[in-house]
Design a protein around this motif. Sequence first.
Motif, PDB file in Angstrom:
ATOM      1  N   LEU A 157       0.870  -1.164   0.000  1.00 16.66           N
ATOM      2  CA  LEU A 157       0.000   0.000   0.000  1.00 16.66           C
ATOM      3  C   LEU A 157       0.912   1.221   0.000  1.00 16.66           C
ATOM      4  O   LEU A 157       1.906   1.263   0.733  1.00 16.66           O
ATOM      5  CB  LEU A 157      -0.915   0.022   1.221  1.00 16.66           C
ATOM      6  N   VAL A 158       0.582   2.206  -0.817  1.00 12.89           N
ATOM      7  CA  VAL A 158       1.388   3.424  -0.896  1.00 12.89           C
ATOM      8  C   VAL A 158       0.448   4.614  -0.988  1.00 12.89           C
ATOM      9  O   VAL A 158      -0.605   4.536  -1.632  1.00 12.89           O
ATOM     10  CB  VAL A 158       2.357   3.390  -2.104  1.00 12.89           C
ATOM     11  N   GLY A 159       0.817   5.704  -0.308  1.00  8.22           N
ATOM     12  CA  GLY A 159      -0.007   6.901  -0.400  1.00  8.22           C
ATOM     13  C   GLY A 159       0.343   7.934   0.648  1.00  8.22           C
ATOM     14  O   GLY A 159       1.307   7.776   1.411  1.00  8.22           O
ATOM     15  N   PRO A 160      -0.440   9.014   0.690  1.00  7.88           N
ATOM     16  CA  PRO A 160      -0.164  10.120   1.598  1.00  7.88           C
ATOM     17  C   PRO A 160      -0.317   9.719   3.060  1.00  7.88           C
ATOM     18  O   PRO A 160      -1.182   8.920   3.417  1.00  7.88           O
ATOM     19  CB  PRO A 160      -1.192  11.182   1.206  1.00  7.88           C
ATOM     20  N   MET A 161       0.552  10.314   3.893  1.00  4.40           N
ATOM     21  CA  MET A 161       0.577  10.057   5.320  1.00  4.40           C
ATOM     22  C   MET A 161       0.770  11.385   6.036  1.00  4.40           C
ATOM     23  O   MET A 161       1.517  12.255   5.570  1.00  4.40           O
ATOM     24  CB  MET A 161       1.745   9.114   5.630  1.00  4.40           C
ATOM     25  N   CYS A 162       0.095  11.567   7.167  1.00  2.00           N
ATOM     26  CA  CYS A 162       0.359  12.728   8.019  1.00  2.00           C
ATOM     27  C   CYS A 162       0.017  12.386   9.462  1.00  2.00           C
ATOM     28  O   CYS A 162      -0.854  11.561   9.726  1.00  2.00           O
ATOM     29  CB  CYS A 162      -0.389  13.972   7.547  1.00  2.00           C
ATOM     30  N   CYS A 163       0.731  13.032  10.384  1.00  2.00           N
ATOM     31  CA  CYS A 163       0.571  12.770  11.816  1.00  2.00           C
ATOM     32  C   CYS A 163       0.898  14.036  12.597  1.00  2.00           C
ATOM     33  O   CYS A 163       1.715  14.842  12.161  1.00  2.00           O
ATOM     34  CB  CYS A 163       1.546  11.704  12.312  1.00  2.00           C
ATOM     35  N   THR A 164       0.293  14.139  13.769  1.00  2.00           N
ATOM     36  CA  THR A 164       0.655  15.194  14.719  1.00  2.00           C
ATOM     37  C   THR A 164       0.616  14.591  16.123  1.00  2.00           C
ATOM     38  O   THR A 164      -0.401  14.658  16.813  1.00  2.00           O
ATOM     39  CB  THR A 164      -0.299  16.401  14.616  1.00  2.00           C
ATOM     40  N   PRO A 165       1.735  14.002  16.579  1.00  2.00           N
ATOM     41  CA  PRO A 165       1.764  13.352  17.883  1.00  2.00           C
ATOM     42  C   PRO A 165       1.476  14.270  19.068  1.00  2.00           C
ATOM     43  O   PRO A 165       0.965  13.827  20.088  1.00  2.00           O
ATOM     44  CB  PRO A 165       3.197  12.801  17.975  1.00  2.00           C
ATOM     45  N   GLU A 166       1.809  15.558  18.934  1.00  2.00           N
ATOM     46  CA  GLU A 166       1.680  16.474  20.066  1.00  2.00           C
ATOM     47  C   GLU A 166       0.434  17.351  20.022  1.00  2.00           C
ATOM     48  O   GLU A 166       0.186  18.108  20.960  1.00  2.00           O
ATOM     49  CB  GLU A 166       2.922  17.373  20.131  1.00  2.00           C
ATOM     50  N   ARG A 167      -0.329  17.288  18.946  1.00  2.00           N
ATOM     51  CA  ARG A 167      -1.492  18.174  18.798  1.00  2.00           C
ATOM     52  C   ARG A 167      -2.389  17.636  17.699  1.00  2.00           C
ATOM     53  O   ARG A 167      -2.169  16.557  17.166  1.00  2.00           O
ATOM     54  CB  ARG A 167      -1.045  19.590  18.436  1.00  2.00           C
ATOM     55  N   GLY A 168      -3.393  18.363  17.320  1.00  2.00           N
ATOM     56  CA  GLY A 168      -4.185  18.137  16.121  1.00  2.00           C
ATOM     57  C   GLY A 168      -4.203  19.433  15.334  1.00  2.00           C
ATOM     58  O   GLY A 168      -3.745  20.468  15.806  1.00  2.00           O
ATOM     59  N   GLY A 169      -4.714  19.383  14.113  1.00  2.00           N
ATOM     60  CA  GLY A 169      -4.945  20.614  13.367  1.00  2.00           C
ATOM     61  C   GLY A 169      -3.944  20.988  12.303  1.00  2.00           C
ATOM     62  O   GLY A 169      -4.046  22.075  11.728  1.00  2.00           O
ATOM     63  N   LEU A 170      -2.981  20.107  11.985  1.00  2.00           N
ATOM     64  CA  LEU A 170      -2.084  20.397  10.867  1.00  2.00           C
ATOM     65  C   LEU A 170      -2.869  20.251   9.568  1.00  2.00           C
ATOM     66  O   LEU A 170      -3.457  19.206   9.305  1.00  2.00           O
ATOM     67  CB  LEU A 170      -0.886  19.446  10.863  1.00  2.00           C
ATOM     68  N   GLU A 171      -2.870  21.295   8.764  1.00  2.00           N
ATOM     69  CA  GLU A 171      -3.569  21.267   7.479  1.00  2.00           C
ATOM     70  C   GLU A 171      -2.566  20.927   6.379  1.00  2.00           C
ATOM     71  O   GLU A 171      -1.541  21.596   6.247  1.00  2.00           O
ATOM     72  CB  GLU A 171      -4.243  22.601   7.205  1.00  2.00           C
ATOM     73  N   VAL A 172      -2.880  19.882   5.621  1.00  2.00           N
ATOM     74  CA  VAL A 172      -1.977  19.383   4.587  1.00  2.00           C
ATOM     75  C   VAL A 172      -2.734  19.292   3.265  1.00  2.00           C
ATOM     76  O   VAL A 172      -3.888  18.863   3.238  1.00  2.00           O
ATOM     77  CB  VAL A 172      -1.423  17.984   4.948  1.00  2.00           C
ATOM     78  N   VAL A 173      -2.068  19.675   2.184  1.00  2.00           N
ATOM     79  CA  VAL A 173      -2.620  19.505   0.841  1.00  2.00           C
ATOM     80  C   VAL A 173      -1.687  18.575   0.067  1.00  2.00           C
ATOM     81  O   VAL A 173      -0.505  18.878  -0.116  1.00  2.00           O
ATOM     82  CB  VAL A 173      -2.771  20.847   0.098  1.00  2.00           C
ATOM     83  N   PHE A 174      -2.233  17.443  -0.353  1.00  2.00           N
ATOM     84  CA  PHE A 174      -1.513  16.485  -1.188  1.00  2.00           C
ATOM     85  C   PHE A 174      -2.021  16.626  -2.615  1.00  2.00           C
ATOM     86  O   PHE A 174      -3.234  16.743  -2.837  1.00  2.00           O
ATOM     87  CB  PHE A 174      -1.777  15.058  -0.718  1.00  2.00           C
ATOM     88  N   SER A 175      -1.112  16.577  -3.582  1.00  2.00           N
ATOM     89  CA  SER A 175      -1.524  16.690  -4.983  1.00  2.00           C
ATOM     90  C   SER A 175      -0.508  15.971  -5.871  1.00  2.00           C
ATOM     91  O   SER A 175       0.529  15.504  -5.409  1.00  2.00           O
ATOM     92  CB  SER A 175      -1.643  18.165  -5.397  1.00  2.00           C
ATOM     93  N   GLN A 176      -0.821  15.883  -7.150  1.00  2.00           N
ATOM     94  CA  GLN A 176       0.065  15.321  -8.173  1.00  2.00           C
ATOM     95  C   GLN A 176       0.515  13.898  -7.832  1.00  2.00           C
ATOM     96  O   GLN A 176       1.659  13.532  -8.081  1.00  2.00           O
ATOM     97  CB  GLN A 176       1.281  16.237  -8.394  1.00  2.00           C
ATOM     98  N   PHE A 177      -0.375  13.108  -7.256  1.00  2.00           N
ATOM     99  CA  PHE A 177      -0.019  11.733  -6.913  1.00  2.00           C
ATOM    100  C   PHE A 177      -0.052  10.861  -8.166  1.00  2.00           C
ATOM    101  O   PHE A 177      -0.968  10.942  -8.979  1.00  2.00           O
ATOM    102  CB  PHE A 177      -0.986  11.156  -5.887  1.00  2.00           C
ATOM    103  N   SER A 178       0.980  10.025  -8.312  1.00  2.00           N
ATOM    104  CA  SER A 178       1.009   9.049  -9.401  1.00  2.00           C
ATOM    105  C   SER A 178       1.693   7.791  -8.901  1.00  2.00           C
ATOM    106  O   SER A 178       2.515   7.834  -7.979  1.00  2.00           O
ATOM    107  CB  SER A 178       1.754   9.604 -10.622  1.00  2.00           C
ATOM    108  N   CYS A 179       1.344   6.668  -9.497  1.00  2.00           N
ATOM    109  CA  CYS A 179       1.966   5.390  -9.151  1.00  2.00           C
ATOM    110  C   CYS A 179       1.984   4.535 -10.411  1.00  2.00           C
ATOM    111  O   CYS A 179       0.962   4.399 -11.090  1.00  2.00           O
ATOM    112  CB  CYS A 179       1.183   4.698  -8.035  1.00  2.00           C
ATOM    113  N   GLY A 180       3.167   3.970 -10.713  1.00  2.00           N
ATOM    114  CA  GLY A 180       3.297   3.157 -11.914  1.00  2.00           C
ATOM    115  C   GLY A 180       4.476   2.210 -11.799  1.00  2.00           C
ATOM    116  O   GLY A 180       5.000   1.983 -10.702  1.00  2.00           O
ATOM    117  N   PRO A 181       4.904   1.650 -12.913  1.00  2.00           N
ATOM    118  CA  PRO A 181       6.034   0.713 -12.889  1.00  2.00           C
ATOM    119  C   PRO A 181       7.289   1.341 -12.283  1.00  2.00           C
ATOM    120  O   PRO A 181       7.502   2.554 -12.392  1.00  2.00           O
ATOM    121  CB  PRO A 181       6.252   0.377 -14.371  1.00  2.00           C
TER     122      PRO A 181
END
Length: 191
Positions: A157-181
């Motif tokens: 499995l591959v894809g976007p990941m985000c975490c905030t161990p000390e808080r919540g509320g980090l805003e993240v924008v992921f884009s231009q995702f591609s997966c191939g050979p």
Amino acid sequence: MFTQGSWLNPPKKQAVHASQLHVTTDAHTDFWRRTQYGFIRDSGHFLGLPADGDFTAQIHVAAQYSSLYDQAGLMVRIDEKNWIKFGVEFSDEQLLLSSVLTVENSDWAVSVAPAMPHGFWLRVTVSAGVIRVQYSTDGQRWPLLRLAPFPVAARYLVGPMCCTPERGGLEVVFSQFSCGPALQKDLHDLS
């Protein structure tokens, strides 16, 4: 593409707009296994898309990091004991290029991140039991971030990941995702 994956620990606040995934992290989310701290955390946000056999995946990430251990990037996962997460993490009052490779236990490798006011790109190639991680500040030049052995699996499995161990509320924008050979580029080919 982001509508085709499945969430591990879906965030309460997330939306897909056109080709972008917008995520706001929940509080106290993380991925970690044992080393240094002794605990196991598998509560981070991860949108996994299946990749059969060898592959190369790429993504653009933009976020405003501000608290200790705020992090966002890519993850490749076989199961809860075999995975890697990598991207940018806020630690010691600065942005760091960060990777955590876990095969039963987690390690952590960091270096100071270059200036990236508009976000950054990540690329990962899994091929023949090796994982190669690269980053880019312009989408053109791809320096090496990490090269390591990685368990061979029929499916990842591959894809976007985000975490905030000390808080919540980090805003993240992921884009231009591609997966191939899997790209078969020389180790020092930075294109």
